[in-house]
Scaffold this active site. Structure first.
Site, PDB file in Angstrom:
ATOM      1  N   GLY A  63       3.162  -6.393  -2.226  1.00  0.00           N
ATOM      2  CA  GLY A  63       4.345  -6.426  -3.063  1.00  0.00           C
ATOM      3  C   GLY A  63       4.440  -7.656  -3.937  1.00  0.00           C
ATOM      4  N   ASN A 110      16.200  -7.606   0.779  1.00  0.00           N
ATOM      5  CA  ASN A 110      15.378  -7.725   1.986  1.00  0.00           C
ATOM      6  C   ASN A 110      16.077  -8.462   3.126  1.00  0.00           C
ATOM      7  OD1 ASN A 110      14.918  -9.872  -0.036  1.00  0.00           O
ATOM      8  ND2 ASN A 110      13.707 -10.821   1.571  1.00  0.00           N
ATOM      9  N   GLN A 149      11.451  -3.003   0.165  1.00  0.00           N
ATOM     10  CA  GLN A 149      12.222  -2.619   1.350  1.00  0.00           C
ATOM     11  C   GLN A 149      12.700  -1.170   1.296  1.00  0.00           C
ATOM     12  OE1 GLN A 149      12.695  -4.415   4.100  1.00  0.00           O
ATOM     13  NE2 GLN A 149      11.677  -6.236   3.317  1.00  0.00           N
ATOM     14  N   SER A 162       4.942  -2.195  -0.937  1.00  0.00           N
ATOM     15  CA  SER A 162       3.968  -2.803  -0.027  1.00  0.00           C
ATOM     16  C   SER A 162       3.795  -1.938   1.209  1.00  0.00           C
ATOM     17  CB  SER A 162       4.450  -4.205   0.377  1.00  0.00           C
ATOM     18  OG  SER A 162       3.463  -4.880   1.116  1.00  0.00           O
ATOM     19  N   GLY A 163       2.538  -1.736   1.638  1.00  0.00           N
ATOM     20  CA  GLY A 163       2.228  -0.806   2.715  1.00  0.00           C
ATOM     21  C   GLY A 163       2.780  -1.182   4.070  1.00  0.00           C
ATOM     22  N   HIS A 164       2.836  -2.471   4.388  1.00  0.00           N
ATOM     23  CA  HIS A 164       3.172  -2.857   5.761  1.00  0.00           C
ATOM     24  C   HIS A 164       4.663  -2.783   6.065  1.00  0.00           C
ATOM     25  CE1 HIS A 164       4.661  -7.140   5.240  1.00  0.00           C
ATOM     26  NE2 HIS A 164       4.182  -6.876   4.047  1.00  0.00           N
ATOM     27  N   THR A 200     -13.075  -4.648  -6.171  1.00  0.00           N
ATOM     28  CA  THR A 200     -13.407  -3.461  -5.387  1.00  0.00           C
ATOM     29  C   THR A 200     -12.188  -2.987  -4.598  1.00  0.00           C
ATOM     30  OG1 THR A 200     -15.689  -4.192  -5.168  1.00  0.00           O
ATOM     31  CG2 THR A 200     -14.916  -2.545  -3.589  1.00  0.00           C
ATOM     32  N   CYS A 224       9.119 -14.682   4.429  1.00  0.00           N
ATOM     33  CA  CYS A 224       8.394 -15.512   3.468  1.00  0.00           C
ATOM     34  C   CYS A 224       8.963 -16.923   3.361  1.00  0.00           C
ATOM     35  CB  CYS A 224       8.399 -14.851   2.091  1.00  0.00           C
ATOM     36  SG  CYS A 224       7.703 -13.191   2.134  1.00  0.00           S
TER      37      CYS A 224
END
Length: 392
Positions: free
Chosen positions: A72, A152, A180, A200-202, A238, A326
């Protein structure tokens, strides 16, 4: 050994077993580079394409509008920096809010050092952007509005559709940090007039180190990372194939379970909020009471320090936070809590608890009982509390 009660899902979520299972073949069996031409690589390329399509469908977008990133923060940086660079001939004014994630706020500070002007909008006591203030802030040289979908820390949902309409009417780009919200709330980029969206994936039971930026077709955004021709020449490097596959699976999972899952989360969230406010005196809920993320509860407890509270909760097997992951380690109170009008001494005593689908009512009962004991103990050691009670 104490049972672990994990209530810090806004910081990160546990990767779902089916997500891990989907990823595993792309570390070993299908390890080819998607940019190569042989059949081994074709398996990787196909998997990336399928994940992109899953994510696009979840947003009502087209697959070619999804660009994978490392998370993110990168997506936020890319949206703001590239939009500023590409549209600076039209103007150098950007509008955001005082409660954005630091990935947006620090990027705005960086842009200010390079000649851009940024207006940081106030929010009300619940953390909601004031639309009239937004309208007044717009200037002829405004090129970008960036407002997060859901905060968040305090969980408040912003009036994204209305902001998108204002931006579209004025011909201004609109970016939203939906890190979020995506996977927790239904989002349609056309309905909300969103030009760019970060995720964001997590945050939705996917892997760490993978995210995406949605870029509406037709926007003139340049490459953010230079090098090869990956991501249609806009983001070199990649592709993280296992991460992309896992993200796609996590989105598929989140969309299919969203209605029932978030209904249960809201029920448990409200149960937790009601018990804490009723049973622990000198406590306030931060953020809007109902117009908030389904799994978010954020409290401020007077006369205590949030860090001590977290440590003592951890000793009981309970994981929470005092704000954004963060900014952990910072001695400063949350910029979000200060923006909604809390004084420093109350902002320092904050606790964010964010639920997941594994949390039960019994878990929350245990958490509340521990909170009551811990806060009573911390207040018994507080000269401020002693003084307050003497005067009461």
């Amino acid at each position: 050994m104490k049972k672990l009660i994990y209530l810090d899902n806004a910081a990160t979520t546990k990767t779902a077993p089916e997500v891990v299972e989907a990823m595993l073949p792309y570390f070993s069996d299908h390890f080819g580079n998607p940019s190569s031409v042989y059949s081994l690589a074709a398996e990787s390329k196909k998997a990336v394409t399928e994940a992109r399509e899953i994510i696009a469908r979840a947003l009502g977008a087209e697959a070619e509008e999804i660009y994978f990133t490392a998370g993110g923060s990168e997506a936020d940086n890319w949206a703001l920096k590239s939009a500023a660079e590409c549209y600076q001939n039209k103007g150098k004014h950007i509008i955001t809010t005082k409660i954005e994630h630091h990935a947006v706020l620090h990027t705005c500070e960086w842009l200010e050092k390079r000649g851009f002007e940024v207006t940081y909008l106030n929010v009300d006591e619940n953390g909601v952007v004031k639309l009239e203030e937004l309208k007044k802030a717009i200037r002829p040289d405004t090129i970008l509005i960036s407002v997060m979908f859901a905060n968040n820390e305090i969980g408040t949902l912003e009036p994204i559709k209305e902001i998108g309409e204002i931006a579209r009417e004025k011909g201004i780009l609109f970016h939203t940090d939906a890190v979020q919200a995506f996977g927790q709330l239904p989002i349609n980029v056309d309905e909300y007039h969103i030009d760019m969206l970060s995720s964001s994936g997590h945050k939705l039971n996917g892997p760490k180190g993978i995210g995406f930026l949605y870029i509406r077709k037709g926007l003139k955004l340049r490459s953010f990372i230079h090098g090869g021709a990956q991501e249609r020449k806009r983001r070199a490097g990649t592709e993280n194939v296992p991460g992309i596959v896992g993200f796609g699976k996590a989105v598929e999972r989140a969309v299919s379970t969203m209605e029932e899952r978030t209904k249960e989360e809201r029920k448990l969230r409200d149960y937790l909020i009601d018990r804490v406010l009723k049973e622990i005196p000198y406590t306030r809920l931060n953020g809007h009471r109902t117009n908030r993320l389904p799994n978010n509860a954020n409290f401020s407890f007077q006369f205590i320090e949030g860090e001590s509270l977290l440590i003592m909760l951890d000793m009981e097997g309970i994981c929470g936070s005092s704000g954004s992951a963060c900014t952990s380690g910072s001695l400063d109170p949350s910029h979000v809590l200060l923006a909604i009008g809390l004084p420093h001494e109350i902002a320092h005593g904050s606790l964010r608890l964010t639920l997941n689908e594994e949390i039960t009512r019994e878990d929350l009962d245990f958490v509340v009982e521990q909170l009551k004991k811990i806060i009573e103990r911390l207040r018994s050691m507080s000269p401020l509390y002693e003084d307050f009670m003497r005067k009461a």
